[in-house]
Design a protein around this motif. Structure first.
Motif, mmCIF file in Angstrom:
data_model
loop_
_atom_site.group_PDB
_atom_site.id
_atom_site.type_symbol
_atom_site.label_atom_id
_atom_site.label_comp_id
_atom_site.label_asym_id
_atom_site.label_seq_id
_atom_site.Cartn_x
_atom_site.Cartn_y
_atom_site.Cartn_z
ATOM 1 N N PRO A 82 86.345 -14.850 104.005
ATOM 2 C CA PRO A 82 87.106 -15.294 102.959
ATOM 3 C C PRO A 82 86.976 -16.920 102.854
ATOM 4 O O PRO A 82 86.615 -17.529 103.788
ATOM 5 N N THR A 83 87.584 -17.149 101.584
ATOM 6 C CA THR A 83 87.615 -19.024 101.550
ATOM 7 C C THR A 83 88.953 -19.066 102.086
ATOM 8 O O THR A 83 89.903 -18.465 101.910
ATOM 9 N N VAL A 84 89.114 -19.888 103.273
ATOM 10 C CA VAL A 84 90.299 -20.314 103.645
ATOM 11 C C VAL A 84 90.691 -21.672 103.324
ATOM 12 O O VAL A 84 90.146 -22.750 103.677
ATOM 13 N N ARG A 85 92.088 -21.807 102.729
ATOM 14 C CA ARG A 85 92.591 -23.196 102.520
ATOM 15 C C ARG A 85 94.095 -23.594 103.026
ATOM 16 O O ARG A 85 94.816 -22.646 102.897
ATOM 17 N N PHE A 86 94.091 -24.495 103.667
ATOM 18 C CA PHE A 86 95.614 -24.662 104.101
ATOM 19 C C PHE A 86 96.356 -25.223 103.121
ATOM 20 O O PHE A 86 95.860 -25.874 102.118
ATOM 21 N N GLN A 87 97.512 -24.817 102.836
ATOM 22 C CA GLN A 87 98.615 -25.196 101.611
ATOM 23 C C GLN A 87 99.315 -26.381 102.068
ATOM 24 O O GLN A 87 99.864 -27.347 101.318
ATOM 25 N N THR A 88 99.610 -26.298 103.474
ATOM 26 C CA THR A 88 100.388 -27.379 104.072
ATOM 27 C C THR A 88 99.281 -28.361 104.659
ATOM 28 O O THR A 88 98.188 -28.086 105.059
ATOM 29 N N ARG A 89 99.880 -29.673 104.400
ATOM 30 C CA ARG A 89 98.892 -30.644 104.637
ATOM 31 C C ARG A 89 98.692 -30.710 106.295
ATOM 32 O O ARG A 89 99.640 -30.691 107.179
ATOM 33 N N ILE A 90 97.545 -31.170 106.614
ATOM 34 C CA ILE A 90 97.006 -30.914 108.159
ATOM 35 C C ILE A 90 95.886 -31.888 108.315
ATOM 36 O O ILE A 90 94.884 -32.046 107.591
ATOM 37 N N ASN A 91 95.813 -32.520 109.430
ATOM 38 C CA ASN A 91 94.700 -33.320 109.838
ATOM 39 C C ASN A 91 93.988 -32.453 111.078
ATOM 40 O O ASN A 91 94.504 -32.421 112.108
ATOM 41 N N MET A 92 93.031 -31.865 110.740
ATOM 42 C CA MET A 92 91.964 -31.212 111.718
ATOM 43 C C MET A 92 90.475 -31.679 111.291
ATOM 44 O O MET A 92 90.222 -31.628 110.095
ATOM 45 N N THR A 93 89.581 -31.534 112.392
ATOM 46 C CA THR A 93 88.210 -31.880 112.187
ATOM 47 C C THR A 93 87.379 -30.785 111.287
ATOM 48 O O THR A 93 86.434 -31.300 110.578
#
Length: 168
Positions: A82-93
């Protein structure tokens, strides 16, 4: 042994049956309750749009934060991830800072997708990735809350917007 049998069965299960199994599992709750998922739109007969939640792991900068994600399972799921997208802002590599998209080339579970993987596996793996040395201490965007409050008076016909919140 049991997992091997389950994986064998999952590889033969048609898309809709597989998604119904995942929905049932998501509705029952997963392990310790820090990861959950379900249908985004119950009227979506193709079961494409899903929402996920991850509660940040302890002893990381993510602790105590609740992250919302969107998962989109196209018609080729589970053969393709699936396409996965964070709705909540996050800083990850492995996450694009502008769009929230989990980059398959930077997140091995999506980059080396196997049909046996599930949405639960993705969310659990992302939570584990939050605890990885390269992500556990990364500075995180501020969680902003804007509260709009307007007074109400029946005498002057103004509309009450009391308590309406917008989370950025």
């Amino acid at each position: 042994m049991i997992r091997a049998c389950l994986l064998s069965v999952l590889s033969a299960v048609p898309r809709n049956f597989r998604l119904l199994e995942e929905l049932e599992r998501g509705e029952k709750g997963i392990s310790d309750g820090t990861v959950s998922y379900g249908m985004d739109d119950v009227d979506d007969i193709y079961m494409r749009s899903w929402t996920g939640t991850i509660i940040g792991p302890p002893n990381t900068v993510h602790e105590g934060r609740i992250y919302q994600l969107k998962l989109f399972c196209d018609t080729d799921y589970p053969d393709k991830p699936p396409t996965v997208r964070f709705q909540t802002r996050i800083n990850m590599t492995c996450v694009d800072q502008e769009t929230g998209l989990v980059e398959p080339s930077l997140f091995p579970m999506l980059g080396k997708w196997q049909r046996e993987y599930t949405m639960e596996d993705i969310l659990t793996s992302l939570k584990k990735e939050m605890s990885a040395p390269q992500n556990r201490r990364l500075h995180q965007p501020h969680e902003g809350i804007f509260i709009l409050i307007a007074s109400v008076s029946n005498d002057d016909q103004r509309v009450d917007q009391k308590g309406k919140c917008v989370i950025m």
